[in-house]
Motif scaffolding. Structure first.
Motif, PDB file in Angstrom:
ATOM      1  N   GLU A 174      48.720  24.661   2.846  1.00 50.89           N
ATOM      2  CA  GLU A 174      50.003  24.344   3.352  1.00 50.89           C
ATOM      3  C   GLU A 174      51.335  24.978   3.617  1.00 50.89           C
ATOM      4  N   ASN A 175      51.535  25.007   4.787  1.00 45.88           N
ATOM      5  CA  ASN A 175      52.691  25.329   5.581  1.00 45.88           C
ATOM      6  C   ASN A 175      54.304  25.060   4.949  1.00 45.88           C
ATOM      7  N   THR A 176      55.203  25.481   5.141  1.00 42.72           N
ATOM      8  CA  THR A 176      56.397  25.397   5.322  1.00 42.72           C
ATOM      9  C   THR A 176      57.023  24.945   6.342  1.00 42.72           C
ATOM     10  N   ILE A 177      57.480  24.081   7.089  1.00 43.77           N
ATOM     11  CA  ILE A 177      58.146  23.689   8.344  1.00 43.77           C
ATOM     12  C   ILE A 177      59.443  23.751   8.384  1.00 43.77           C
ATOM     13  N   LEU A 178      59.739  23.627   7.309  1.00 45.70           N
ATOM     14  CA  LEU A 178      61.609  23.674   6.860  1.00 45.70           C
ATOM     15  C   LEU A 178      62.312  23.594   5.481  1.00 45.70           C
ATOM     16  N   LYS A 179      63.160  24.672   5.695  1.00 43.46           N
ATOM     17  CA  LYS A 179      63.534  24.586   3.919  1.00 43.46           C
ATOM     18  C   LYS A 179      65.312  24.474   4.177  1.00 43.46           C
ATOM     19  N   LYS A 180      65.377  24.051   2.826  1.00 49.62           N
ATOM     20  CA  LYS A 180      67.220  24.274   2.772  1.00 49.62           C
ATOM     21  C   LYS A 180      67.472  24.358   1.263  1.00 49.62           C
ATOM     22  N   LYS A 181      67.965  25.813   1.107  1.00 48.75           N
ATOM     23  CA  LYS A 181      68.799  25.729  -0.432  1.00 48.75           C
ATOM     24  C   LYS A 181      70.583  25.338  -0.348  1.00 48.75           C
ATOM     25  N   GLY A 182      70.306  24.635  -1.503  1.00 49.11           N
ATOM     26  CA  GLY A 182      71.380  24.153  -1.808  1.00 49.11           C
ATOM     27  C   GLY A 182      72.113  22.735  -1.349  1.00 49.11           C
ATOM     28  N   ALA A 183      71.031  22.172  -0.609  1.00 49.56           N
ATOM     29  CA  ALA A 183      70.788  20.826   0.071  1.00 49.56           C
ATOM     30  C   ALA A 183      71.079  19.631  -1.535  1.00 49.56           C
ATOM     31  N   ASN A 184      72.110  18.286  -0.964  1.00 51.74           N
ATOM     32  CA  ASN A 184      72.531  17.398  -2.079  1.00 51.74           C
ATOM     33  C   ASN A 184      72.278  16.001  -2.553  1.00 51.74           C
ATOM     34  N   PHE A 185      71.244  16.226  -2.954  1.00 57.85           N
ATOM     35  CA  PHE A 185      70.883  15.145  -3.680  1.00 57.85           C
ATOM     36  C   PHE A 185      71.885  13.571  -4.392  1.00 57.85           C
ATOM     37  N   PHE A 186      71.491  12.943  -3.167  1.00 55.64           N
ATOM     38  CA  PHE A 186      72.435  11.480  -3.454  1.00 55.64           C
ATOM     39  C   PHE A 186      72.101  10.532  -3.936  1.00 55.64           C
ATOM     40  N   GLY A 187      70.534  11.038  -4.508  1.00 63.90           N
ATOM     41  CA  GLY A 187      69.743   9.671  -5.591  1.00 63.90           C
ATOM     42  C   GLY A 187      69.386   8.774  -4.651  1.00 63.90           C
ATOM     43  N   PHE A 188      68.749   7.779  -5.028  1.00 67.28           N
ATOM     44  CA  PHE A 188      67.286   7.011  -4.763  1.00 67.28           C
ATOM     45  C   PHE A 188      67.835   5.343  -4.145  1.00 67.28           C
ATOM     46  N   GLU A 189      68.089   4.787  -2.864  1.00 68.81           N
ATOM     47  CA  GLU A 189      67.885   3.752  -3.082  1.00 68.81           C
ATOM     48  C   GLU A 189      66.275   2.842  -3.060  1.00 68.81           C
ATOM     49  N   ARG A 190      66.665   1.362  -3.210  1.00 68.68           N
ATOM     50  CA  ARG A 190      65.089   0.875  -3.268  1.00 68.68           C
ATOM     51  C   ARG A 190      65.059  -0.154  -2.397  1.00 68.68           C
ATOM     52  N   ILE A 191      64.428  -0.777  -1.516  1.00 71.64           N
ATOM     53  CA  ILE A 191      64.980  -1.895  -0.596  1.00 71.64           C
ATOM     54  C   ILE A 191      63.514  -2.767  -0.933  1.00 71.64           C
ATOM     55  N   ILE A 195      71.900  10.917 -11.413  1.00 74.55           N
ATOM     56  CA  ILE A 195      72.906  12.038 -11.713  1.00 74.55           C
ATOM     57  C   ILE A 195      72.562  12.993  -9.997  1.00 74.55           C
ATOM     58  N   GLN A 196      73.971  13.317  -9.618  1.00 75.73           N
ATOM     59  CA  GLN A 196      73.445  13.897  -7.832  1.00 75.73           C
ATOM     60  C   GLN A 196      73.689  15.510  -8.488  1.00 75.73           C
ATOM     61  N   GLY A 197      72.993  16.155  -7.815  1.00 74.93           N
ATOM     62  CA  GLY A 197      72.793  17.345  -7.598  1.00 74.93           C
ATOM     63  C   GLY A 197      72.096  18.524  -6.655  1.00 74.93           C
ATOM     64  N   ASN A 198      72.823  19.453  -6.355  1.00 74.78           N
ATOM     65  CA  ASN A 198      72.250  20.728  -4.770  1.00 74.78           C
ATOM     66  C   ASN A 198      70.755  21.255  -5.972  1.00 74.78           C
ATOM     67  N   GLY A 199      70.020  21.353  -4.441  1.00 75.92           N
ATOM     68  CA  GLY A 199      68.673  21.610  -4.812  1.00 75.92           C
ATOM     69  C   GLY A 199      67.836  22.637  -3.808  1.00 75.92           C
ATOM     70  N   ASN A 200      67.096  22.282  -4.516  1.00 76.35           N
ATOM     71  CA  ASN A 200      65.726  23.406  -3.031  1.00 76.35           C
ATOM     72  C   ASN A 200      65.041  22.047  -2.589  1.00 76.35           C
ATOM     73  N   LEU A 201      65.102  22.140  -0.530  1.00 73.99           N
ATOM     74  CA  LEU A 201      64.342  20.815  -0.079  1.00 73.99           C
ATOM     75  C   LEU A 201      63.219  21.807   0.851  1.00 73.99           C
ATOM     76  N   ARG A 202      62.049  21.565   0.894  1.00 76.86           N
ATOM     77  CA  ARG A 202      61.502  22.092   1.432  1.00 76.86           C
ATOM     78  C   ARG A 202      60.417  20.664   2.552  1.00 76.86           C
ATOM     79  N   LEU A 203      59.841  20.838   3.479  1.00 77.50           N
ATOM     80  CA  LEU A 203      58.953  20.027   4.229  1.00 77.50           C
ATOM     81  C   LEU A 203      57.465  20.783   4.249  1.00 77.50           C
ATOM     82  N   THR A 204      56.757  20.557   4.139  1.00 81.70           N
ATOM     83  CA  THR A 204      55.666  20.817   4.083  1.00 81.70           C
ATOM     84  C   THR A 204      54.936  20.353   5.063  1.00 81.70           C
ATOM     85  N   ASN A 205      53.590  20.917   4.931  1.00 80.71           N
ATOM     86  CA  ASN A 205      52.749  19.593   5.827  1.00 80.71           C
ATOM     87  C   ASN A 205      51.911  19.361   5.290  1.00 80.71           C
ATOM     88  N   LYS A 206      51.611  19.217   3.635  1.00 81.36           N
ATOM     89  CA  LYS A 206      51.470  18.095   2.668  1.00 81.36           C
ATOM     90  C   LYS A 206      52.881  17.038   2.575  1.00 81.36           C
TER      91      LYS A 206
END
Length: 120
Positions: A2-19, A32-43
């Motif tokens: 698994e390779n990390t492509i992009l990452k963001k520390k402190g990404a702000n989570f806005f929740g989910f929507e359903r279609i 509950i919204q809040g900050n966290g770590n976001l990471r995009l990998t090849n998986k």
């Protein structure tokens, strides 16, 4: 591997929507919204909210499309842009919303997910 492509520390989570089947968007106002770590990998896409703790993984094969915008889950913001990841889970179409930075940064995340990950 698994390779990390992009990452963001402190990404702000806005929740989910359903279609729903008719294309109507339904928010989850009690999330509950809040900050966290976001990471995009090849998986796939990983998000880990700091408080209260929440971990999310969206496999790349479940992602249908990626959008950026100024509103998500009943909330509207001018800056930064919201990355909206549309994916399928348990037979439902959901939209994960998170801020990753200004428009240029959000567009880079979108580009990476669409072009490099070959998402339609």
């Amino acid at each position: 591997m698994e390779n990390t492509i992009l990452k963001k520390k402190g990404a702000n989570f806005f929740g989910f929507e359903r279609i729903d089947r008719d294309g109507k968007v339904h928010g989850e106002p009690m999330v509950i919204q809040g900050n966290g770590n976001l990471r995009l990998t090849n998986k796939g896409l990983y998000f880990s909210r700091w408080l209260p703790k929440m971990d999310l993984f969206i496999p790349i094969e479940k992602i249908k499309k990626v959008e950026i915008g100024n509103s998500h889950n009943g909330r509207w913001i001018l800056f930064p842009m919201i990355l909206k990841v549309v994916y399928e889970e348990d037979g439902q179409i959901k939209v994960f919303g998170v801020t990753v930075g200004w428009k240029k940064v959000a567009l880079e995340w979108k580009r990476q997910m669409e072009e490099d990950m070959i998402i339609d």
